[in-house]
Design a protein around this motif. Structure first.
Motif, short mmCIF file in Angstrom:
data_model
loop_
_atom_site.label_atom_id
_atom_site.label_comp_id
_atom_site.label_asym_id
_atom_site.label_seq_id
_atom_site.Cartn_x
_atom_site.Cartn_y
_atom_site.Cartn_z
N GLY A 20 50.72 35.97 46.70
CA GLY A 20 49.70 35.66 45.72
C GLY A 20 49.91 34.33 45.02
N GLY A 21 51.14 34.03 44.63
CA GLY A 21 51.43 32.78 43.95
C GLY A 21 51.16 31.57 44.83
N VAL A 22 51.44 31.72 46.11
CA VAL A 22 51.20 30.64 47.07
C VAL A 22 49.70 30.38 47.20
N ILE A 23 48.94 31.45 47.40
CA ILE A 23 47.49 31.31 47.57
C ILE A 23 46.86 30.73 46.32
N ASN A 24 47.35 31.13 45.14
CA ASN A 24 46.80 30.60 43.89
C ASN A 24 47.00 29.08 43.79
N ILE A 25 48.17 28.61 44.18
CA ILE A 25 48.41 27.16 44.20
C ILE A 25 47.41 26.46 45.12
N LEU A 26 47.15 27.06 46.29
CA LEU A 26 46.24 26.43 47.25
C LEU A 26 44.81 26.39 46.70
N TYR A 27 44.41 27.37 45.91
CA TYR A 27 43.11 27.32 45.25
C TYR A 27 43.00 26.05 44.38
N TYR A 28 44.02 25.81 43.58
CA TYR A 28 44.00 24.64 42.69
C TYR A 28 44.05 23.35 43.50
N LEU A 29 44.87 23.33 44.54
CA LEU A 29 44.98 22.14 45.38
C LEU A 29 43.65 21.79 46.03
N LEU A 30 43.00 22.79 46.60
CA LEU A 30 41.73 22.55 47.30
C LEU A 30 40.60 22.23 46.33
N ASP A 31 40.67 22.76 45.12
CA ASP A 31 39.66 22.45 44.10
C ASP A 31 39.96 21.14 43.37
N LYS A 32 41.09 20.50 43.75
CA LYS A 32 41.52 19.24 43.12
C LYS A 32 41.68 19.39 41.61
N ARG A 33 42.28 20.52 41.22
CA ARG A 33 42.56 20.77 39.81
C ARG A 33 44.07 20.82 39.59
N GLU A 34 44.49 20.40 38.41
CA GLU A 34 45.91 20.42 38.09
C GLU A 34 46.41 21.86 37.97
N TRP A 35 47.58 22.11 38.54
CA TRP A 35 48.18 23.45 38.48
C TRP A 35 49.46 23.41 37.66
N SER A 36 49.68 24.49 36.92
CA SER A 36 50.99 24.72 36.32
C SER A 36 51.24 26.22 36.35
N ASN A 37 52.45 26.62 36.03
CA ASN A 37 52.78 28.05 36.02
C ASN A 37 52.07 28.79 34.88
N LYS A 38 51.39 28.07 34.02
CA LYS A 38 50.61 28.69 32.95
C LYS A 38 49.11 28.72 33.29
N SER A 39 48.73 28.22 34.47
CA SER A 39 47.33 28.24 34.89
C SER A 39 46.86 29.66 35.15
N SER A 40 45.56 29.89 34.98
CA SER A 40 45.01 31.22 35.23
C SER A 40 45.11 31.56 36.71
N PHE A 41 45.11 32.86 36.99
CA PHE A 41 45.32 33.36 38.34
C PHE A 41 44.00 33.82 38.95
N HIS A 42 43.69 33.35 40.15
CA HIS A 42 42.48 33.78 40.84
C HIS A 42 42.64 35.23 41.34
N PRO A 43 41.53 35.93 41.57
CA PRO A 43 41.61 37.27 42.16
C PRO A 43 42.18 37.19 43.58
N ILE A 44 43.34 37.82 43.77
CA ILE A 44 44.00 37.79 45.08
C ILE A 44 44.60 39.18 45.31
N ASP A 45 43.83 40.07 45.91
CA ASP A 45 44.27 41.45 46.11
C ASP A 45 45.19 41.56 47.32
N HIS A 46 45.93 42.65 47.39
CA HIS A 46 46.80 42.88 48.54
C HIS A 46 45.98 42.97 49.82
N THR A 47 46.43 42.25 50.84
CA THR A 47 45.80 42.09 52.17
C THR A 47 44.42 41.43 52.09
#
Length: 204
Positions: free
Chosen positions: A153-180
């Protein structure tokens, strides 16, 4: 040319994750089988030719259930692991609270590592570099498209920010990322873009 991001199946929420060596729960195995069955029955729609997975047990178990249905061997890659939480990995929450009070992912400074682990900045840089390498290898046909990438989940969340060209930090909000859940990245004229987010129809 597509990359299908998949979060691993459910694991035990009573323990710290990160680089935990704990595997899936029974529910997580069922979810992984359901995804494998779904991809098998929709093989022509997804046209998956390559499976890459984090080498942590919960991702490996998820990959094994899927590769059995698709008859495609998985490659297990350390670079696609969740953030390295060092000594806290796989520790009971109560034990972690006792031994490392106040040490949480979103409480760290960007340059401050988990005890025995990595910092949020190092984690972000690792995932960005891994994604760049994967995209380049696909574009140069070193890796056959389409790619199913089983990670965390943490990996996918980073990729959301990267692809949206938004700054990421460990305090950034988390996108919906369910198991599987599946998240589709497609090659477009100017790079790569998310086209499907948090698809979980296989769990219905």
């Amino acid at each position: 040319m597509k990359i299908f991001l998949v979060r691993h199946g459910a694991d035990d929420e009573g323990y710290r994750g990160g680089w935990s060596q704990r595997g899936l729960t029974e529910q997580g195995i069922i979810q992984s089988k359901q995804l494998g069955n779904y991809l098998h029955h929709h093989a022509e729609q997804y046209e998956i030719h390559t499976i890459i997975s984090s080498d942590l047990p919960r991702a490996v178990q998820t990959a094994r259930e899927i590769e059995e249905k698709l008859n495609i061997p998985s490659s297990f890659v350390k670079d696609w692991r969740e953030m390295n939480n060092g000594y806290l990995a796989g520790m009971l929450h109560e034990e972690a609270e006792k031994n490392y009070p106040g040490v949480y992912f979103n409480a760290l400074e960007m340059g401050s590592p988990f005890p025995g682990g990595e910092s949020p900045r190092n984690f972000y840089n690792r995932i960005c570099a891994s994604f760049d390498t994967l995209c380049r290898d696909m574009e140069e046909q070193k890796i056959e498209s389409n790619v199913l990438l089983i990670t965390h989940g943490g990996v996918i969340n980073i990729l959301y920010y990267l692809l949206d060209k938004r700054e990421w930090s460990n305090k950034s909000s988390f996108h919906p990322i369910d198991h599987t859940s599946m998240h589709t990245i497609e090659k477009i004229v100017n790079g790569w873009s998310l086209s499907t987010m948090n698809m979980v129809s296989h769990l219905d």
